[in-house]
Scaffold this active site. Structure first.
Site, PDB file in Angstrom:
ATOM      1  N   CYS A 130      -3.536   1.314   6.761  1.00  0.00           N
ATOM      2  CA  CYS A 130      -3.821   0.733   8.075  1.00  0.00           C
ATOM      3  C   CYS A 130      -4.277   1.784   9.081  1.00  0.00           C
ATOM      4  O   CYS A 130      -4.786   1.440  10.134  1.00  0.00           O
ATOM      5  CB  CYS A 130      -2.613  -0.030   8.591  1.00  0.00           C
ATOM      6  N   LYS A 161      12.399  -7.352   1.443  1.00  0.00           N
ATOM      7  CA  LYS A 161      11.557  -8.094   0.514  1.00  0.00           C
ATOM      8  C   LYS A 161      10.256  -7.315   0.347  1.00  0.00           C
ATOM      9  O   LYS A 161       9.451  -7.227   1.271  1.00  0.00           O
ATOM     10  CB  LYS A 161      11.214  -9.482   1.054  1.00  0.00           C
ATOM     11  N   GLU A 200     -11.046  -4.908   9.888  1.00  0.00           N
ATOM     12  CA  GLU A 200     -10.476  -3.889   9.012  1.00  0.00           C
ATOM     13  C   GLU A 200     -11.073  -4.048   7.599  1.00  0.00           C
ATOM     14  O   GLU A 200     -11.195  -5.166   7.117  1.00  0.00           O
ATOM     15  CB  GLU A 200      -8.958  -4.131   8.973  1.00  0.00           C
ATOM     16  N   SER A 224      -0.076  -7.608   7.625  1.00  0.00           N
ATOM     17  CA  SER A 224      -1.259  -8.050   8.365  1.00  0.00           C
ATOM     18  C   SER A 224      -0.880  -8.640   9.733  1.00  0.00           C
ATOM     19  O   SER A 224       0.235  -9.144   9.923  1.00  0.00           O
ATOM     20  CB  SER A 224      -1.998  -9.103   7.540  1.00  0.00           C
ATOM     21  N   ASN A 284       0.804  -1.241   0.000  1.00  0.00           N
ATOM     22  CA  ASN A 284       0.000   0.000   0.000  1.00  0.00           C
ATOM     23  C   ASN A 284       0.825   1.273   0.000  1.00  0.00           C
ATOM     24  O   ASN A 284       0.381   2.293  -0.506  1.00  0.00           O
ATOM     25  CB  ASN A 284      -1.052  -0.016   1.116  1.00  0.00           C
ATOM     26  N   GLU A 310       4.454  -3.394  12.433  1.00  0.00           N
ATOM     27  CA  GLU A 310       3.379  -2.431  12.143  1.00  0.00           C
ATOM     28  C   GLU A 310       2.267  -3.239  11.507  1.00  0.00           C
ATOM     29  O   GLU A 310       2.359  -3.614  10.345  1.00  0.00           O
ATOM     30  CB  GLU A 310       3.862  -1.358  11.159  1.00  0.00           C
ATOM     31  N   LEU A 311       1.210  -3.518  12.280  1.00  0.00           N
ATOM     32  CA  LEU A 311       0.207  -4.484  11.804  1.00  0.00           C
ATOM     33  C   LEU A 311      -1.134  -3.799  11.517  1.00  0.00           C
ATOM     34  O   LEU A 311      -1.175  -2.613  11.256  1.00  0.00           O
ATOM     35  CB  LEU A 311       0.103  -5.606  12.835  1.00  0.00           C
TER      36      LEU A 311
HETATM   37  P1  ADP Z   1      -1.793  -8.167   2.766  1.00  0.00           P
HETATM   38  O1  ADP Z   1      -2.828  -9.211   3.033  1.00  0.00           O
HETATM   39  O2  ADP Z   1      -2.263  -6.789   2.982  1.00  0.00           O
HETATM   40  O3  ADP Z   1      -1.074  -8.331   1.459  1.00  0.00           O
HETATM   41  P2  ADP Z   1       0.371  -9.460   4.117  1.00  0.00           P
HETATM   42  O4  ADP Z   1       0.708  -9.414   5.569  1.00  0.00           O
HETATM   43  O5  ADP Z   1      -0.069 -10.755   3.553  1.00  0.00           O
HETATM   44  O6  ADP Z   1      -0.710  -8.332   3.925  1.00  0.00           O
HETATM   45  O7  ADP Z   1       1.588  -8.933   3.250  1.00  0.00           O
HETATM   46  C1  ADP Z   1       2.542  -7.994   3.680  1.00  0.00           C
HETATM   47  C2  ADP Z   1       3.920  -8.476   3.290  1.00  0.00           C
HETATM   48  O8  ADP Z   1       4.149  -9.722   3.964  1.00  0.00           O
HETATM   49  C3  ADP Z   1       4.119  -8.758   1.814  1.00  0.00           C
HETATM   50  O9  ADP Z   1       5.447  -8.422   1.460  1.00  0.00           O
HETATM   51  C4  ADP Z   1       3.935 -10.263   1.712  1.00  0.00           C
HETATM   52  O10 ADP Z   1       4.611 -10.848   0.628  1.00  0.00           O
HETATM   53  C5  ADP Z   1       4.551 -10.708   3.012  1.00  0.00           C
HETATM   54  N1  ADP Z   1       4.082 -12.018   3.509  1.00  0.00           N
HETATM   55  C6  ADP Z   1       2.925 -12.660   3.236  1.00  0.00           C
HETATM   56  N2  ADP Z   1       2.869 -13.854   3.890  1.00  0.00           N
HETATM   57  C7  ADP Z   1       4.032 -13.964   4.595  1.00  0.00           C
HETATM   58  C8  ADP Z   1       4.584 -14.944   5.478  1.00  0.00           C
HETATM   59  N3  ADP Z   1       3.931 -16.050   5.785  1.00  0.00           N
HETATM   60  N4  ADP Z   1       5.807 -14.701   6.011  1.00  0.00           N
HETATM   61  C9  ADP Z   1       6.475 -13.567   5.736  1.00  0.00           C
HETATM   62  N5  ADP Z   1       6.009 -12.600   4.917  1.00  0.00           N
HETATM   63  C10 ADP Z   1       4.795 -12.787   4.347  1.00  0.00           C
END
Ligand code: ADP
Length: 463
Positions: free
Chosen positions: A266, A157, A366, A211, A134, A232-233
């Site tokens: 968020c 990443k 949310e 998330s 976002n 930051e969740l």
């Molecule tokens: P959203 O649902 O808003 O995309 P995520 O938390 O899934 O939120 O994604 C945020 C970041 O976390 C992205 O870079 C995504 O690739 C990464 N991500 C998603 N799943 C995992 C995981 N199991 N472990 C680590 N990083 C993850």
């Protein structure tokens, strides 16, 4: 076979670029490189680190137009917002370039003449960051700038939806003279990269924006090697409009916080609580202002609200709106969609719902979309109870010109960021972060660099 993924424009569904995923071996090599990079970068003096960070910021600004366009293409947000995000992203680099010069230690009077006590700060080590789609630029610099300023090496990443902005920012960091082993970008599936990051003994800190479920699993996995974490969740921000509020001002600010980035932030207002004596006037004016917003491709200068990032996000929004309507919510504007699953674009027209209540999903979860649910309250105590009745505690907003009302709300709302007559409180020089399940730690301000530093205590004896 090398695996790859296609970055798509969420406004059209069209492919922008294919990006290779790094293999597990390549990611482990990058972690080794980051580890040796740390040994060198941490020895570069703070003034030089500061100078290089400032150069990075200048280069980003020089390439602002191109970066903003890439961001709009991969994320969908209007070009004006992408330009604003580039400024916001460099404001973190500028702030932490200055903070690099202020990593003070201290001396403590000893209990004996034969002793001296000295406390100093040193960088924590290699930092691994995982960022969301976002805010592809600002969520990265908010982590990279304090890490590099502190003397840590950094590996990021980005989200697979929006890697191109981050890839470009890292290229510009190298162009500015920050060594290639001090800042790196790797691409891959979140779960795979997350596992490699948390397993690596080289990584001393995980910093994540995303998330709450993913944040929880990263905290668990970080426990194995006792890594530091900043999280930051998710959020579920309440926005309270008190009886005495300046209604027109509250409407304008609510519009700003609710519909920025198509409601995919968020900290955006998720539950609008308005005093019962003004709820009709507020709702009418807010719905009227919402009707004026133009939905479309972010590259079109007239656009105020861009697309939803993907089908999963879109389905969640539609389900919440339908659930609210089935339980008695009134649609004042919106509940209109333009989506094509085949082509892969998903637009939600800004929607205002009235008469929502706590039985509806939209008041519990949310939304991450341009939907504004309005409910009313009688007393401030009731407003606070509704506002705090969530596992989240990131941002809260209230509108009042009465200092007693404002002080009461500030004292009693369990949220890390409070906007009092302010719909846009985030700033590089202020601590951003949440309470409860919204996270751990703060980013921005003097608080934002501490988590990248270890405290070392030296006791000198036999003097
Ligand atoms: P959203 O649902 O808003 O995309 P995520 O938390 O899934 O939120 O994604 C945020 C970041 O976390 C992205 O870079 C995504 O690739 C990464 N991500 C998603 N799943 C995992 C995981 N199991 N472990 C680590 N990083 C993850």
């Amino acid at each position: 076979m090398v695996s790859s993924f296609i970055v798509k424009n969420p406004a059209t569904g069209e492919s922008i670029q294919e990006v290779p995923r790094h293999t597990e071996e390549e990611i482990n090599q990058a972690l080794d490189k980051g580890h040796t990079g740390f040994k060198k970068w941490s020895k570069i003096n703070a003034h030089e680190r500061s100078r290089l960070l400032k150069k990075w910021s200048l280069l980003i600004q020089e390439n602002k137009e191109e970066i903003a366009k890439v961001m709009t293409m991969e994320n969908g947000k209007p070009l004006s917002e992408s330009n604003g995000e580039v400024n916001y992203a460099t404001s973190y680099i500028d702030w932490y370039a200055e903070e690099a010069l202020r990593l003070y230690g201290r001396t403590i009077p000893a209990a004996s003449e034969a002793k001296r006590i000295v406390v100093s700060k040193q960088p924590i080590g290699l930092v691994a960051a995982i960022t969301p789609w976002n805010f592809p630029a600002a969520m990265m610099t908010r982590k990279a700038a304090p890490a590099l300023a502190a003397g840590c090496s950094f590996i990021v990443k980005p989200a697979e939806e929006t890697p191109l902005t981050t890839i470009r920012l890292v290229e510009l960091a190298h162009e500015a003279g920050i060594p290639e082993d001090a800042i790196q970008c790797v691409n891959g599936r979140g779960s795979v990269v997350g596992r490699l990051f948390t397993e690596s003994p080289h990584v001393r800190k995980i910093t994540f924006t995303g998330s709450t479920p993913v944040g929880k699993s990263l905290i668990k996995d970080s426990a194995e090697t006792i890594k530091h974490v900043t999280m930051e969740l998710g959020g579920h921000a309440p926005l309270i409009v008190a009886e005495d509020a300046d209604i027109d001002f509250a409407v304008a600010q609510t519009l700003l916080t609710k519909f920025r980035n198509a409601g995919q932030t968020c900290v955006c207002a998720n539950r609008i609580l308005v005093h019962e004596n003004i709820v009709d006037t507020f709702s009418e004016k807010f719905a009227e202002a919402t009707k004026q917003l133009k939905v479309g491709n972010g590259l079109d200068e007239a656009t105020d609200v861009g697309p939803i990032i993907n089908e999963k996000g879109y389905n969640k929004i539609v389900a919440q709106v339908n659930d609210a309507i089935s339980k008695g919510a009134e649609v004042l504007v919106g509940n209109k969609y333009d989506a094509d699953k085949e082509k892969g674009f998903f637009f939600v027209y800004p929607t205002v719902l009235k008469n929502v209540d706590g039985s509806m999903d939209i008041m519990q979860e949310e939304t991450f979309g341009p939907v504004a649910p309005i409910t009313s309250f009688k007393t401030l105590e009731e407003a606070v109870e509704i506002a705090n009745n969530t596992p989240y505690g990131l941002a809260a907003y209230f509108f009042t010109n009465d200092y007693r009302t404002g002080t009461y709300l500030h004292d009693n709302l369990d949220f890390g960021i409070i906007g009092w007559n302010d719909g846009a409180p985030s700033a590089a020089h202020a601590p951003f972060g949440g309470m409860k399940e919204s996270g751990l730690g703060r980013e921005g301000g003097i608080e934002g660099i501490e988590p990248y530093l270890e405290t070392k205590y030296l006791s000198i004896g036999n003097l």
